[in-house]
Design a protein around this motif. Structure first.
Motif, mmCIF file in Angstrom:
data_model
loop_
_atom_site.group_PDB
_atom_site.id
_atom_site.type_symbol
_atom_site.label_atom_id
_atom_site.label_comp_id
_atom_site.label_asym_id
_atom_site.label_seq_id
_atom_site.Cartn_x
_atom_site.Cartn_y
_atom_site.Cartn_z
ATOM 1 N N ASN A 99 39.504 -6.454 45.725
ATOM 2 C CA ASN A 99 39.193 -7.759 46.301
ATOM 3 C C ASN A 99 38.119 -7.591 47.361
ATOM 4 O OD1 ASN A 99 40.612 -7.638 49.154
ATOM 5 N ND2 ASN A 99 42.078 -6.785 47.693
ATOM 6 N N VAL A 100 37.673 -8.699 47.913
ATOM 7 C CA VAL A 100 36.670 -8.709 48.979
ATOM 8 C C VAL A 100 37.234 -9.491 50.155
ATOM 9 C CG1 VAL A 100 34.337 -9.402 49.633
ATOM 10 C CG2 VAL A 100 34.770 -8.535 47.341
ATOM 11 N N ARG A 101 37.025 -8.966 51.363
ATOM 12 C CA ARG A 101 37.557 -9.582 52.584
ATOM 13 C C ARG A 101 36.415 -10.084 53.470
ATOM 14 N NH1 ARG A 101 43.406 -9.617 52.692
ATOM 15 N NH2 ARG A 101 43.957 -8.247 50.952
ATOM 16 N N ASP A 102 36.678 -11.175 54.192
ATOM 17 C CA ASP A 102 35.692 -11.673 55.143
ATOM 18 C C ASP A 102 35.885 -11.012 56.499
ATOM 19 O OD1 ASP A 102 37.824 -12.923 56.413
ATOM 20 O OD2 ASP A 102 37.267 -14.949 55.808
ATOM 21 N N GLY A 103 35.181 -11.494 57.513
ATOM 22 C CA GLY A 103 35.229 -10.871 58.833
ATOM 23 C C GLY A 103 36.537 -11.024 59.559
ATOM 24 N N GLN A 104 37.448 -11.868 59.040
ATOM 25 C CA GLN A 104 38.780 -12.027 59.621
ATOM 26 C C GLN A 104 39.853 -11.430 58.710
ATOM 27 O OE1 GLN A 104 36.493 -14.846 59.586
ATOM 28 N NE2 GLN A 104 35.926 -13.886 61.533
ATOM 29 N N ALA A 105 39.445 -10.596 57.768
ATOM 30 C CA ALA A 105 40.330 -9.905 56.827
ATOM 31 C C ALA A 105 40.966 -10.843 55.808
ATOM 32 C CB ALA A 105 41.413 -9.107 57.558
ATOM 33 N N ASN A 106 40.418 -12.059 55.655
ATOM 34 C CA ASN A 106 40.928 -12.979 54.645
ATOM 35 C C ASN A 106 40.345 -12.634 53.277
ATOM 36 O OD1 ASN A 106 42.345 -14.683 56.554
ATOM 37 N ND2 ASN A 106 40.336 -15.436 57.187
ATOM 38 N N LYS A 107 41.192 -12.706 52.250
ATOM 39 C CA LYS A 107 40.746 -12.392 50.895
ATOM 40 C C LYS A 107 39.877 -13.514 50.351
ATOM 41 C CE LYS A 107 43.764 -10.508 48.163
ATOM 42 N NZ LYS A 107 44.871 -10.309 47.189
ATOM 43 N N ALA A 108 38.745 -13.155 49.733
ATOM 44 C CA ALA A 108 37.871 -14.154 49.132
ATOM 45 C C ALA A 108 38.545 -14.787 47.927
ATOM 46 C CB ALA A 108 36.549 -13.513 48.711
ATOM 47 N N PRO A 109 38.290 -16.061 47.675
ATOM 48 C CA PRO A 109 38.897 -16.720 46.519
ATOM 49 C C PRO A 109 38.343 -16.191 45.203
ATOM 50 C CG PRO A 109 37.280 -18.148 47.552
ATOM 51 C CD PRO A 109 37.436 -16.965 48.462
ATOM 52 N N GLY A 110 39.130 -16.324 44.150
ATOM 53 C CA GLY A 110 38.674 -15.906 42.829
ATOM 54 C C GLY A 110 38.855 -14.415 42.603
ATOM 55 N N LYS A 111 38.401 -13.971 41.433
ATOM 56 C CA LYS A 111 38.512 -12.577 41.056
ATOM 57 C C LYS A 111 37.239 -11.835 41.438
ATOM 58 C CE LYS A 111 39.628 -9.577 37.128
ATOM 59 N NZ LYS A 111 39.900 -9.522 35.665
ATOM 60 N N ASN A 112 37.372 -10.845 42.313
ATOM 61 C CA ASN A 112 36.223 -10.071 42.799
ATOM 62 C C ASN A 112 36.538 -8.585 42.653
ATOM 63 O OD1 ASN A 112 34.600 -12.381 44.052
ATOM 64 N ND2 ASN A 112 36.576 -12.611 45.060
ATOM 65 N N THR A 113 36.005 -7.969 41.621
ATOM 66 C CA THR A 113 36.301 -6.574 41.322
ATOM 67 C C THR A 113 35.013 -5.777 41.138
ATOM 68 O OG1 THR A 113 36.425 -6.988 38.934
ATOM 69 C CG2 THR A 113 38.470 -7.200 40.193
ATOM 70 N N GLY A 114 35.166 -4.477 41.053
ATOM 71 C CA GLY A 114 34.015 -3.605 40.827
ATOM 72 C C GLY A 114 34.448 -2.160 40.901
ATOM 73 N N GLU A 115 33.499 -1.267 40.684
ATOM 74 C CA GLU A 115 33.803 0.153 40.786
ATOM 75 C C GLU A 115 32.548 0.928 41.137
ATOM 76 O OE1 GLU A 115 33.506 1.538 36.114
ATOM 77 O OE2 GLU A 115 35.479 1.074 36.959
ATOM 78 N N VAL A 116 32.771 2.032 41.803
ATOM 79 C CA VAL A 116 31.703 2.946 42.193
ATOM 80 C C VAL A 116 32.137 4.365 41.848
ATOM 81 C CG1 VAL A 116 30.237 3.777 44.062
ATOM 82 C CG2 VAL A 116 31.137 1.451 44.146
ATOM 83 N N THR A 117 31.259 5.101 41.197
ATOM 84 C CA THR A 117 31.494 6.522 40.938
ATOM 85 C C THR A 117 30.339 7.303 41.544
ATOM 86 O OG1 THR A 117 32.660 6.035 38.878
ATOM 87 C CG2 THR A 117 31.873 8.285 39.192
ATOM 88 N N ALA A 118 30.650 8.292 42.357
ATOM 89 C CA ALA A 118 29.607 9.053 43.044
ATOM 90 C C ALA A 118 29.907 10.544 42.984
ATOM 91 C CB ALA A 118 29.494 8.607 44.503
ATOM 92 N N LEU A 119 28.855 11.329 42.861
ATOM 93 C CA LEU A 119 28.933 12.787 42.956
ATOM 94 C C LEU A 119 27.994 13.225 44.058
ATOM 95 C CD1 LEU A 119 29.804 15.614 42.004
ATOM 96 C CD2 LEU A 119 27.907 15.539 40.363
#
Length: 295
Positions: A59-79
């Motif tokens: 999920n994604v949070r705003d500056g007050q730690a509130n969860k953004a509405p809707g589905k917010n996903t993703g991924e990161v892979t790093a080496l």
């Protein structure tokens, strides 16, 4: 209020000051890549350490730690490929060394709720650390280091998944370990990083300074296996100069296990972290492996 929250988050993620805002808490350094034994500088020699990190965004949070509405996903892979040289020279009673970090990264963001979708992959910003100092006592270790993340990777201010940050960062490191017993079976360690940023390309924004601590409470079993409780706390200390005022935070708790084979000069550690109570950015889970090779 909901519309304002969505627009603020979209600005944080798609505009300038927090490009690629998925792994770090507004800087370059990724919290959670070090854990057990992080502050201990090894004996003189040449070392390679490869960090493989996979971050799932829930999920994604705003500056007050509130969860953004809707589905917010993703991924990161790093080496991240880290090369360490510890010399036989000393300075202020400490072993002296230097390091180089060359990261590769793949980012995919699918934030349907706030209207952000983007992906990118490539060579990340490179870190050069000309100063690594390590002290060792009977039941303690300490480290100080200084270096700079150079703005070498590709960056576009309209592409939130950009691999590059668009700015350089001077990073200062300070940490230590305390071994509770002479055999060093039980250890508590803490490793801190302070990041000072330059102005970002094409935007005129200077991200605020940030600070983080990675910690570990570990126990070495009779078999040689190291197990422990690990975590990290990261804060953006200052608001961005010329950009959104919200300051990023990350907090996580996890577990780690590792083993070193002296005869092969090889070590392998694995850790998993779950983030909680993040602010002004994504929140998710981090899986990290690191391989150490002594040459």
């Amino acid at each position: 209020m909901r519309y304002k929250t969505v627009m603020t988050l979209a600005g944080l993620l798609a505009a300038a000051p927090l490009s690629s805002p998925v792994l770090a808490a507004n800087g370059h350094y990724v919290p959670g890549v070090e854990g057990i034994g992080g502050p201990a500088v090894p004996p003189p020699g040449i070392y390679y350490r490869g960090y493989l990190a996979h971050y799932d965004i829930d999920n994604v949070r705003d500056g007050q730690a509130n969860k953004a509405p809707g589905k917010n996903t993703g991924e990161v892979t790093a080496l991240a490929n880290r090369f360490i040289w510890i010399t036989d020279k000393t300075f202020l009673g400490a072993s002296y060394g230097a390091e180089l970090i060359v990261p590769l990264q793949r980012t995919s963001l699918d934030f349907k709720g706030i209207g952000v979708k983007d992906s990118d992959s490539g060579l990340g910003d490179i870190f050069v650390g000309p100063v690594v100092l390590g002290w060792h006592g009977k039941q303690w270790d300490a480290v100080f280091a200084a270096g700079h993340w150079f703005d070498t990777a590709s960056y576009e201010p309209t592409e939130p998944a950009s691999i590059g940050k668009g700015y350089g960062t001077t990073m200062l490191t300070l940490g230590g370990s305390w071994h509770f017993d002479p055999d060093k079976r039980w250890t508590f360690s803490a490793l801190s990083r302070y990041e000072i940023k330059t102005e970002q390309d094409d935007t005129g924004v200077t991200p605020g300074d940030s600070y983080l601590i990675e910690w570990a409470l570990s126990h070495r079993l009779d078999s040689g296996l190291n197990v422990g409780l690990v975590g990290y706390e990261a804060w953006q200390l200052e608001s961005n100069d010329g950009g959104p005022a919200d300051k990023a935070e990350k907090h996580a708790l996890g577990a780690e296990a590792g083993y070193f084979w002296p005869g092969h000069g090889l070590g392998l550690n694995a850790a998993v972290y779950q983030e909680y109570n993040n602010e002004a950015g994504p929140e998710g889970a981090l899986l990290r492996l690191h391989l150490t090779k002594v040459f």
